[in-house]
Design a protein around this motif. Structure first.
Motif, PDB file in Angstrom:
ATOM      1  N   VAL A 132     -48.394  44.792 -11.968  1.00 33.20           N
ATOM      2  CA  VAL A 132     -47.425  45.748 -11.111  1.00 33.20           C
ATOM      3  C   VAL A 132     -47.125  46.797 -11.274  1.00 33.20           C
ATOM      4  N   GLN A 133     -47.076  47.358 -12.352  1.00 27.49           N
ATOM      5  CA  GLN A 133     -46.858  48.584 -12.636  1.00 27.49           C
ATOM      6  C   GLN A 133     -47.901  49.716 -12.225  1.00 27.49           C
ATOM      7  N   VAL A 136     -47.771  49.611  -8.324  1.00 27.19           N
ATOM      8  CA  VAL A 136     -46.660  50.573  -7.817  1.00 27.19           C
ATOM      9  C   VAL A 136     -46.986  52.029  -7.832  1.00 27.19           C
ATOM     10  N   VAL A 169     -42.366  45.327   2.636  1.00 27.95           N
ATOM     11  CA  VAL A 169     -42.289  45.879   1.470  1.00 27.95           C
ATOM     12  C   VAL A 169     -41.087  45.177   0.580  1.00 27.95           C
ATOM     13  N   ALA A 170     -39.854  44.631   1.453  1.00 32.94           N
ATOM     14  CA  ALA A 170     -38.969  44.026   0.859  1.00 32.94           C
ATOM     15  C   ALA A 170     -39.365  42.713   0.085  1.00 32.94           C
ATOM     16  N   TRP A 171     -40.565  41.959   0.831  1.00 38.82           N
ATOM     17  CA  TRP A 171     -41.050  40.762   0.207  1.00 38.82           C
ATOM     18  C   TRP A 171     -42.048  41.036  -0.962  1.00 38.82           C
ATOM     19  N   MET A 172     -42.591  42.215  -0.731  1.00 39.12           N
ATOM     20  CA  MET A 172     -43.579  42.794  -1.905  1.00 39.12           C
ATOM     21  C   MET A 172     -42.497  42.831  -3.346  1.00 39.12           C
ATOM     22  N   ASN A 173     -41.563  43.885  -2.794  1.00 43.34           N
ATOM     23  CA  ASN A 173     -40.570  44.072  -4.408  1.00 43.34           C
ATOM     24  C   ASN A 173     -39.875  42.520  -4.780  1.00 43.34           C
ATOM     25  N   TYR A 174     -39.718  41.763  -3.890  1.00 39.83           N
ATOM     26  CA  TYR A 174     -39.146  40.651  -4.492  1.00 39.83           C
ATOM     27  C   TYR A 174     -40.379  39.800  -5.085  1.00 39.83           C
ATOM     28  N   SER A 176     -42.582  41.040  -6.822  1.00 43.53           N
ATOM     29  CA  SER A 176     -42.938  41.732  -7.983  1.00 43.53           C
ATOM     30  C   SER A 176     -41.628  41.250  -9.075  1.00 43.53           C
ATOM     31  N   SER A 177     -40.369  40.905  -8.623  1.00 45.35           N
ATOM     32  CA  SER A 177     -39.585  40.938  -9.442  1.00 45.35           C
ATOM     33  C   SER A 177     -39.494  39.244  -9.961  1.00 45.35           C
TER      34      SER A 177
END
Length: 362
Positions: A132-133, A136, A169-174, A176-177
């Motif tokens: 992930v890091q 990003v 993007v919102a679902w990619m971030n989710y 990742s979380s």
């Protein structure tokens, strides 16, 4: 076998790399996830049990031909199995998306090897936090790199395309979380299921906040429950697991219970898989060029405006509590409490003040 490969060097040649990706990009990730989601939604409502008449090869492999009492389970067992698999499928979708994104944004082939998307995924770091890091960081350094990952070459950025990208993007971030978040440690839950099924699953526990205490006979009227009168917390299958969070200072052992709302969890999995399928096709297009072979999965219709908070809503996600104190003997354990999407409500349960009650008509 069917790939016509023979090792003749310690390095991956351009020809071999191309052959590997020719094969890889004939996969159909969207269809895989759609089939899994559909089968789980169907299974949750079904108590069908395999019999020798239905599945003769399975029973023949066991040397059995007449028994109908081999695969025995109750309705609740099926519901719990579906809940566990729904969580695992959502996690698989999240990991597939992020490892694919790592491969096409951040991965570098080993010295002497030609680049291959398939190999880059296979060789991606074991630790998801590294995946992930690095992904990003690559996205932050590359101008419009996310758009190039999500859309095919030549796509014109209009209002709909921009909205689809914002949703993705919102679902990619989710995703990742889910993989790296250490508050509910959902990744730990997936690992506990995957490695030895070290979890407790319950379908017979209901936890609900009410304002009407038991009367002198220990009875609670049924009328004390309902909208505006009580707040359900755990009213779906519950999965509980043990975790040692990767935070500083070190914490002790924690017990975490997840509330598994199967249709919602599977909807999350579909949204994540939808983004993955779009990126997969876009990369396949860049690999094959204009001469796309028959069998390449089509570009999916991207969702617009359906964000994680809208899919998940205000439902409770889980409860965390400390089992042991932190090992240094001085640090306080993390607060117990309820998690919602984007929020946490600290909560201590006073077990010493427990009272028994029976729900009765009234």
């Amino acid at each position: 076998m069917h790939l016509y490969l023979r090792a003749d060097s310690i390095h991956l040649s351009e020809g071999r790399a191309e052959a590997l990706d020719d094969e890889f990009f004939l996969s159909h990730p969207a269809a895989y996830f759609a089939s899994r989601i559909s089968s789980l939604l169907t299974a949750e409502r079904s108590l069908a049990v395999a019999t020798p008449a239905d599945e003769p090869e399975f029973f023949a492999a066991l040397g059995l031909t007449k028994t109908d009492h081999l695969l025995v389970f109750e309705e609740q067992d099926r519901r719990l199995q579906v809940a566990v698999e729904a969580l695992s499928l959502r996690h698989q979708a999240a990991e597939a998306l992020l490892r694919f994104m790592y491969a096409v944004t951040a991965a570098k082939p080993k010295e002497g090897d030609a680049p291959s998307t398939w190999l880059a995924i296979a060789d991606s770091p074991n630790a998801l936090i590294d995946v992930v890091q690095k992904t990003v960081a690559a996205l932050g350094a590359g101008n419009e790199l996310f758009l190039r990952c999500l859309f095919t070459p030549g796509t014109r950025v209009d209002e709909n395309v921009a909205a689809a990208a914002e949703t993705a993007v919102a679902w990619m971030n989710y995703a990742s979380s889910l993989l790296t978040g250490d508050e509910l440690s959902v990744n730990a839950a997936h690992n506990k299921v995957k490695h030895g099924l070290a979890v407790s699953t319950r379908g017979d526990v209901r936890i609900e906040f009410i304002t009407t205490p038991p009367d002198e006979l220990g009875q609670i009227p049924l009328s004390a429950f309902g909208e505006g009168k009580s707040v359900p917390i755990f009213d779906r299958p519950m999965l509980t697991y043990l975790s040692r969070p990767h935070v500083r200072p070190k914490q002790g052992l924690e017990a975490i219970s997840l509330r598994v709302d199967v249709p919602v969890v599977l909807a999350e999995a579909w949204m994540i898989a939808n983004v993955y399928a779009a990126m997969f096709h876009a990369r396949a297009k860049r690999h094959f060029g204009d001469e796309m072979p028959e069998g390449v999965a089509p570009y999916p219709t991207l969702a617009i405006g359906r964000l994680p908070e809208q899919v998940i809503g205000g439902r409770p996600l889980g409860y965390r509590e400390a089992v042991t104190l932190p090992p240094d003997g001085t640090t306080e354990p993390r607060k117990s409490g309820l998690f919602f999407h984007g929020s946490f409500i600290p909560m201590d349960i006073d077990y010493d003040s427990k009272v028994d009650g029976v729900v009765v008509d009234g």
